[in-house]
Design a protein around this motif. Structure first.
Motif, short mmCIF file in Angstrom:
data_model
loop_
_atom_site.label_atom_id
_atom_site.label_comp_id
_atom_site.label_asym_id
_atom_site.label_seq_id
_atom_site.Cartn_x
_atom_site.Cartn_y
_atom_site.Cartn_z
N MET A 120 0.86 -1.18 0.00
CA MET A 120 0.00 0.00 0.00
C MET A 120 0.89 1.23 0.00
O MET A 120 2.02 1.19 0.50
CB MET A 120 -0.91 0.02 1.23
CG MET A 120 -1.91 -1.13 1.27
SD MET A 120 -2.96 -1.08 2.75
CE MET A 120 -4.10 0.23 2.30
N THR A 121 0.38 2.33 -0.53
CA THR A 121 1.12 3.58 -0.50
C THR A 121 0.83 4.30 0.81
O THR A 121 -0.16 4.01 1.49
CB THR A 121 0.73 4.50 -1.66
OG1 THR A 121 -0.64 4.89 -1.50
CG2 THR A 121 0.96 3.82 -3.01
N MET A 122 1.65 5.29 1.11
CA MET A 122 1.39 6.09 2.30
C MET A 122 0.05 6.81 2.19
O MET A 122 -0.65 6.95 3.19
CB MET A 122 2.51 7.12 2.52
CG MET A 122 3.73 6.55 3.22
SD MET A 122 3.37 5.67 4.77
CE MET A 122 2.59 6.93 5.75
N ASN A 123 -0.32 7.23 1.01
CA ASN A 123 -1.61 7.90 0.84
C ASN A 123 -2.76 6.95 1.16
O ASN A 123 -3.77 7.37 1.72
CB ASN A 123 -1.76 8.45 -0.57
CG ASN A 123 -2.92 9.41 -0.68
OD1 ASN A 123 -3.09 10.30 0.15
ND2 ASN A 123 -3.74 9.22 -1.69
N GLU A 124 -2.60 5.67 0.84
CA GLU A 124 -3.63 4.69 1.17
C GLU A 124 -3.65 4.40 2.68
O GLU A 124 -4.71 4.21 3.26
CB GLU A 124 -3.41 3.39 0.39
CG GLU A 124 -3.63 3.54 -1.10
CD GLU A 124 -3.17 2.34 -1.89
OE1 GLU A 124 -3.90 1.95 -2.82
OE2 GLU A 124 -2.08 1.79 -1.59
#
Length: 136
Positions: A120-124
């Motif tokens: 997952m990305t940090m934004n997610e």
């Protein structure tokens, strides 16, 4: 800034191996982490518990703290490994700590006890996050 297959393999192995260094006599919940720096170095960390539970430190913060005091400020990816399935994601405190040093598209690879992973990305992981940009 993408992660190569070789970098991902090394990142995962080092995060999984870092679990063995965890100090978790109370929870028995081992966590290992490994950061890949922009310069290509791999820096590991593991959770360190304390009899006074809030005083313990998560593997992710140990790894990032170690990296930062060694002079690293730019990172390509993070891997976090636990013994459970599905894999555990970084706690809220760690998500905010990681966000200080990463972009919103920064990848976090989460490994379970069988070596399977989710990314997952940090934004997610931390949508609508507060980061260094808000203080400039």
């Amino acid at each position: 800034m993408s992660v190569t297959a070789q970098e991902l393999e090394t990142l995962s192995i080092k995060a999984i191996d870092a679990k063995a260094t965890a100090y978790c006599p109370y929870s028995k919940f081992r966590v290992g982490a490994c950061i890949l720096t922009k310069s290509g170095e791999f820096i590991t960390g593991a959770n360190v518990e304390n009899a006074s539970y809030p005083v313990g430190t998560c593997a992710e913060r140990v790894a990032f703290g170690t990296a930062v005091v060694a002079g690293h400020k730019e990172f390509k990816a993070l891997a976090v490994a636990t013994d459970i399935s599905p894999p555990a994601s970084p706690c809220g405190m760690c998500r905010q700590f990681i966000r200080e040093f990463t972009s919103l598209d920064f990848p976090v690879y989460m490994y379970d006890g069988e070596g399977k992973h989710k990314v997952m990305t940090m934004n997610e992981l931390l949508p609508e996050s507060f980061g260094p940009g808000q203080l400039k």
